[in-house]
Enzyme design. Structure first.
Site, PDB file in Angstrom:
ATOM      1  N   SER A 122       0.818  -1.014   0.296  1.00 60.50           N
ATOM      2  CA  SER A 122      -0.497  -0.444  -0.487  1.00 60.50           C
ATOM      3  C   SER A 122       0.858   1.415  -0.470  1.00 60.50           C
ATOM      4  O   SER A 122       1.740   1.539   0.143  1.00 60.50           O
ATOM      5  CB  SER A 122      -0.963   0.448   0.850  1.00 60.50           C
ATOM      6  OG  SER A 122      -1.633   1.710   1.267  1.00 60.50           O
ATOM      7  N   TYR A 140      -1.276  -0.912   9.749  1.00 59.27           N
ATOM      8  CA  TYR A 140      -1.423  -1.226   8.869  1.00 59.27           C
ATOM      9  C   TYR A 140      -0.312  -0.694   7.940  1.00 59.27           C
ATOM     10  O   TYR A 140       0.419  -1.402   7.181  1.00 59.27           O
ATOM     11  CB  TYR A 140      -2.645  -0.489   8.320  1.00 59.27           C
ATOM     12  CG  TYR A 140      -3.049  -0.917   6.845  1.00 59.27           C
ATOM     13  CD1 TYR A 140      -3.573  -2.179   6.427  1.00 59.27           C
ATOM     14  CD2 TYR A 140      -2.908   0.043   5.904  1.00 59.27           C
ATOM     15  CE1 TYR A 140      -4.491  -2.413   4.830  1.00 59.27           C
ATOM     16  CE2 TYR A 140      -3.013  -0.026   4.492  1.00 59.27           C
ATOM     17  CZ  TYR A 140      -3.745  -1.477   4.062  1.00 59.27           C
ATOM     18  OH  TYR A 140      -3.849  -1.577   2.985  1.00 59.27           O
TER      19      TYR A 140
HETATM   20  N1  LIG Z   1      -8.729  -0.781  -1.410  1.00 60.17           N
HETATM   21  C1  LIG Z   1      -8.061   0.209  -0.331  1.00 60.17           C
HETATM   22  O1  LIG Z   1      -7.568   0.836  -1.152  1.00 60.17           O
HETATM   23  C2  LIG Z   1      -6.570  -0.547  -0.716  1.00 60.17           C
HETATM   24  C3  LIG Z   1      -4.982   0.088  -0.701  1.00 60.17           C
HETATM   25  C4  LIG Z   1      -4.076  -0.436  -0.825  1.00 60.17           C
HETATM   26  C5  LIG Z   1      -3.622  -1.564  -0.594  1.00 60.17           C
HETATM   27  N2  LIG Z   1      -4.796  -1.625  -0.096  1.00 60.17           N
HETATM   28  C6  LIG Z   1      -4.808  -3.810  -0.309  1.00 60.17           C
HETATM   29  O2  LIG Z   1      -4.711  -4.389  -1.073  1.00 60.17           O
HETATM   30  C7  LIG Z   1      -5.840  -6.246  -0.361  1.00 60.17           C
HETATM   31  C8  LIG Z   1      -7.031  -6.362  -1.332  1.00 60.17           C
HETATM   32  O3  LIG Z   1      -7.806  -5.206   0.021  1.00 60.17           O
HETATM   33  P1  LIG Z   1      -9.510  -4.694  -1.718  1.00 60.17           P
HETATM   34  O4  LIG Z   1      -8.872  -3.746  -0.819  1.00 60.17           O
HETATM   35  O5  LIG Z   1      -9.754  -5.532  -2.339  1.00 60.17           O
HETATM   36  O6  LIG Z   1     -10.066  -5.005   0.155  1.00 60.17           O
HETATM   37  P2  LIG Z   1     -11.357  -6.094   0.130  1.00 60.17           P
HETATM   38  O7  LIG Z   1     -11.457  -6.024   1.968  1.00 60.17           O
HETATM   39  O8  LIG Z   1     -12.512  -5.786  -0.421  1.00 60.17           O
HETATM   40  O9  LIG Z   1     -10.710  -7.947   0.779  1.00 60.17           O
HETATM   41  C9  LIG Z   1      -9.977  -8.127   0.873  1.00 60.17           C
HETATM   42  C10 LIG Z   1     -10.093  -9.760   1.367  1.00 60.17           C
HETATM   43  O10 LIG Z   1      -9.051  -9.929   1.919  1.00 60.17           O
HETATM   44  C11 LIG Z   1     -10.055 -11.615   2.800  1.00 60.17           C
HETATM   45  N3  LIG Z   1      -9.413 -11.895   3.738  1.00 60.17           N
HETATM   46  C12 LIG Z   1      -8.947 -11.164   4.920  1.00 60.17           C
HETATM   47  N4  LIG Z   1      -8.175 -11.145   5.341  1.00 60.17           N
HETATM   48  C13 LIG Z   1      -8.407 -12.632   5.615  1.00 60.17           C
HETATM   49  C14 LIG Z   1      -7.368 -14.000   6.220  1.00 60.17           C
HETATM   50  N5  LIG Z   1      -6.822 -13.846   7.373  1.00 60.17           N
HETATM   51  N6  LIG Z   1      -7.020 -15.202   5.470  1.00 60.17           N
HETATM   52  C15 LIG Z   1      -7.902 -15.041   4.206  1.00 60.17           C
HETATM   53  N7  LIG Z   1      -8.494 -13.956   3.655  1.00 60.17           N
HETATM   54  C16 LIG Z   1      -8.287 -12.713   4.244  1.00 60.17           C
HETATM   55  C17 LIG Z   1     -11.268 -10.568   2.650  1.00 60.17           C
HETATM   56  O11 LIG Z   1     -12.260 -12.186   3.269  1.00 60.17           O
HETATM   57  C18 LIG Z   1     -11.638  -9.966   1.901  1.00 60.17           C
HETATM   58  O12 LIG Z   1     -12.245 -10.799   1.047  1.00 60.17           O
HETATM   59  C19 LIG Z   1      -5.600  -6.242   0.898  1.00 60.17           C
HETATM   60  O13 LIG Z   1      -4.475  -6.713   1.250  1.00 60.17           O
HETATM   61  C20 LIG Z   1      -4.970  -4.461   1.153  1.00 60.17           C
HETATM   62  O14 LIG Z   1      -4.226  -4.038   2.295  1.00 60.17           O
HETATM   63  C21 LIG Z   1      -6.631  -1.596  -0.156  1.00 60.17           C
END
Ligand SMILES: NC(=O)c1ccc[n+]([C@@H]2O[C@H](COP(=O)([O-])OP(=O)(O)OC[C@H]3O[C@@H](n4cnc5c(N)ncnc54)[C@H](O)[C@@H]3O)[C@@H](O)[C@H]2O)c1
Length: 247
Positions: free
Chosen positions: A142, A155
């Site tokens: 991120s 985070y």
């Molecule tokens: N959305 C944003 O703005 C953003 C920005 C930077 C980074 N990210 C990163 O991108 C990645 C995807 O995030 P997203 O935005 O799609 O979020 P999201 O919450 O939509 O999806 C995350 C998924 O991870 C799964 N998950 C959580 N804990 C878990 C575990 N212990 N074991 C297995 N699965 C697990 C959840 O059930 C969910 O389906 C993450 O690593 C997040 O930190 C997101």
């Protein structure tokens, strides 16, 4: 699912974590359309199995922070696909709290899922990729892992760790395995619903490109890092943030 892409991942066998929704699900959809064979996992077993069925791929429940669960899933994934030569670590959680209000349990859970979970998947699948003759790993960190912002200390620390984990693995696993990181800006998924409710305008205006990202923007960067188009790229961190991190 019928192939709709250019077949850039034809013949590739790729594990995607966090594939119940958000960027993990978008990865599964786009990579399947590019011809990849996939093994999807998520702690939300019902949703990930439904996605896998719809895409004609293998899917199973798995908590990436649980070593035994990861070992079981990775073995199933290798069997189901006949080998593994790609990994996308998209599973993650966000806790928005100032450091002094973050409990030890919250701190540990964020590090367990985001950092240790990523490490466990990479460590467990590296031997499978070596057996397959090589592969690629892409870990989602991120922009929070590049520079601090108020209210997301645990985070940000976990994501800074993911960047260094990826680079350490890249130095150890070459030349057979390439390991890279993507750092998304704000992508409207369920993870950031609350954040967008309070700060949508600021988050939209800050990037040089003056918009929020789309899951597809991040997946396309991961497609590049997974495909042969990036065959001389490893240990790299690609920001996909519309020009936020360095402003
Ligand atoms: N959305 C944003 O703005 C953003 C920005 C930077 C980074 N990210 C990163 O991108 C990645 C995807 O995030 P997203 O935005 O799609 O979020 P999201 O919450 O939509 O999806 C995350 C998924 O991870 C799964 N998950 C959580 N804990 C878990 C575990 N212990 N074991 C297995 N699965 C697990 C959840 O059930 C969910 O389906 C993450 O690593 C997040 O930190 C997101």
């Amino acid at each position: 699912m019928a192939e709709q892409g250019s077949g850039r991942l034809k013949g590739r066998r790729i594990v995607v974590t966090g594939a119940a929704r958000g960027m993990g699900l978008a990865t599964a959809e786009i990579f399947a359309a590019e011809g990849a064979k996939l093994a999807l996992c998520d702690r939300d077993e019902q949703a990930v199995r439904a996605n896998a069925d719809r895409l004609g791929q293998f899917g199973a429940g798995c908590d990436v922070a649980d070593e035994a669960d990861v070992a079981r899933f990775c073995e199933q994934a290798e069997q189901a696909m006949g080998g593994v030569d790609g990994l996308i670590n998209a599973a993650g959680i966000l806790i928005m709290k100032p450091m002094l209000e973050t409990s030890l349990a919250e701190w540990q859970r964020v590090l367990d899922v985001n950092l240790t979970g990523t490490m466990l998947m990479c460590k467990t699948l590296a031997p499978a990729m070596q057996r397959a003759g090589g592969g690629t790993m892409v870990n989602i960190a991120s922009i929070g892992g590049l520079r601090p912002g108020p209210g997301s200390g645990a985070y940000s620390v976990s994501k800074a760790g993911v960047i260094m984990l990826s680079n350490s693995l890249a130095s150890e696993l070459g030349p057979e395995i390439r390991v890279n990181t993507v750092c998304p800006g704000t992508i409207p998924t369920d993870m950031v619903t609350d954040l967008l409710a309070s700060s949508r305008e600021r988050l939209t205006e800050t990037p040089a490109l003056k918009r929020l990202g789309r899951a597809e923007d991040v997946v396309k960067a991961m497609l590049f890092l997974t495909s042969d188009d990036s065959s001389y790229v490893t240990g790299d961190t690609l920001t996909v943030d519309g020009g936020w991190a360095y402003r």
